[in-house]
Design a protein around this motif. Structure first.
Motif: not given
Length: 384
Positions: A16, A20, A24, A66-67, A70
């Motif tokens: 993850n 991300k 980003r 995707v905020r 992680d």
């Protein structure tokens, strides 16, 4: 620019953060990112003639999506071990059945469909995160003209061409934690503990985990072992311990001298059975030979469960950033890597050109079944 991204093979902590980082950094450049769900099963099941009905096989990724991903382990895109190059007819989606001529082995190559999907979706570069199987197919797509970027992950740390793969550090950290935790029960009953770790062909996880946890003996996948000699050594280890117990770590792919690797369950569509069971077999042998009760514990999926540790977060984010950085500079057809402690890229096909295994002569004592780490100057951070 539009990127496609997927995760294939077994899940590991760190996937993850990598997803991300790619998303980003791509968003900062004004690019789109389309995630395929369930590894290569995503594009395999996507039907360009029914885009609305096929949307379930995609995940449109952006900064908001995707905020927070992680913060967890696993992969938000999910994963499978599907290989489009080698499919059984029965396992194809209905709309593809009957389209391809079977090989002599009865399998079909669905690559033409994968190529059609990538073209239909307007994907400029495919970012593929996986182990040997996933990345081998990515290299195959590269040979068909698809622009690809490969990112290595596997808790066995056995992808050829890189010193490190996403997931390895967390798997070792989990293993050390549980090996040491098991000492309390093993010592309380004055027994021998046999802890089985993942490691199909490479024993690096067992080697490093046993070294860090200071286990009494370590049996790795690369070296067949003599159960009688091991039993004698472990019995002596137990007697030398004031608490009267001993700890043995074993790779799932280990085997006795003259024996076979242990498998269980039905074979998958590629004819592969799951490895596992050597820990139980070894425990029974040690009890038979020593008369001492054993505790058998397979850590299995606990090794890849939960959030990644700091090293896996660092490498995962850096690999993702490196992938986009190179794509932005016009380079594809590579695998991200760590080489001699530095981030690097190597040809994507390199993962198919060799096997990464423990350097037994340098780091393992085949007579005593222990890691042999006496000289570290100039050696790689993780011994292999």
């Amino acid at each position: 620019m539009r990127l496609g991204i997927l995760t294939g093979g077994g899940d590991v902590p760190g996937l993850n953060p990598c997803i991300k980082a790619v998303t980003r950094r791509a968003a900062e450049l004004g690019w789109e990112v389309i995630g395929f769900r369930r590894g290569w099963s995503g594009p395999l099941n996507y039907n360009p003639d029914d885009p609305e009905g096929s949307e379930e096989h995609l995940m449109r990724l952006d900064r908001e999506v995707v905020r927070t991903i992680d913060r967890e382990g696993g992969t938000v895109l999910h994963t499978t071990r599907i290989d489009p190059y080698w499919m059984l007819e029965d396992n194809l989606p209905e709309f593809l059945k009957g389209r391809y001529k079977p090989s002599d082995k009865g399998t079909v190559d669905a690559t033409p469909h994968i190529l059609r999907v990538i073209e239909h979706l307007g994907i400029d570069v495919m970012v593929c995160i996986g182990g040997d199987g996933t990345l081998a197919y990515a290299a195959h797509l590269g040979e068909q003209g698809v622009k690809t970027v490969s990112i290595p992950k596997t808790m066995d740390n056995d992808v050829h061409g890189t010193d490190y793969c996403i997931g390895f550090s967390t798997a070792v950290s989990r293993s050390v934690e549980y090996i040491n935790a098991l000492r309390t029960s093993t010592g309380s009953h004055e027994r021998i503990a046999v802890v089985e770790l993942f490691g199909r062909h490479s024993g690096e996880t067992a080697l490093i985990a046993s070294y860090l946890a200071d286990a009494d003996r370590a049996i790795i996948a690369e070296v067949p072992f003599d159960p009688a000699r091991l039993a004698e050594l472990v019995a002596a280890d137990r007697m030398d311990n004031p608490a009267r117990y001993a700890m043995v770590v074993v790779s799932e792919g280990a085997r006795m001298e003259g024996g076979e690797r242990q498998h269980y369950g039905e074979a998958d569509e590629y004819g592969r059975k799951r490895l596992g069971g050597i820990g139980q077999l070894l425990g029974a042998e040690l009890t038979r030979l020593t008369g001492i009760d054993t505790i058998n514990q397979s850590l299995a999926y606990l090794m890849r469960a939960g959030a990644p540790d700091a090293l896996d977060r660092m490498v995962a984010k850096s690999f993702g950033t490196l992938a986009v950085q190179e794509i932005a500079d016009g380079r594809t057809g590579f695998m991200t890597a760590l080489r001699d402690g530095k981030y690097a890229t190597v040809p994507a096909s390199l993962c198919t050109e060799g096997k990464k295994r423990v350097d037994v002569a340098a780091f393992y004592d085949t007579e005593t079944y222990r890691p042999r780490i006496a000289k570290v100057l100039g050696k790689p951070m993780f011994f292999y």
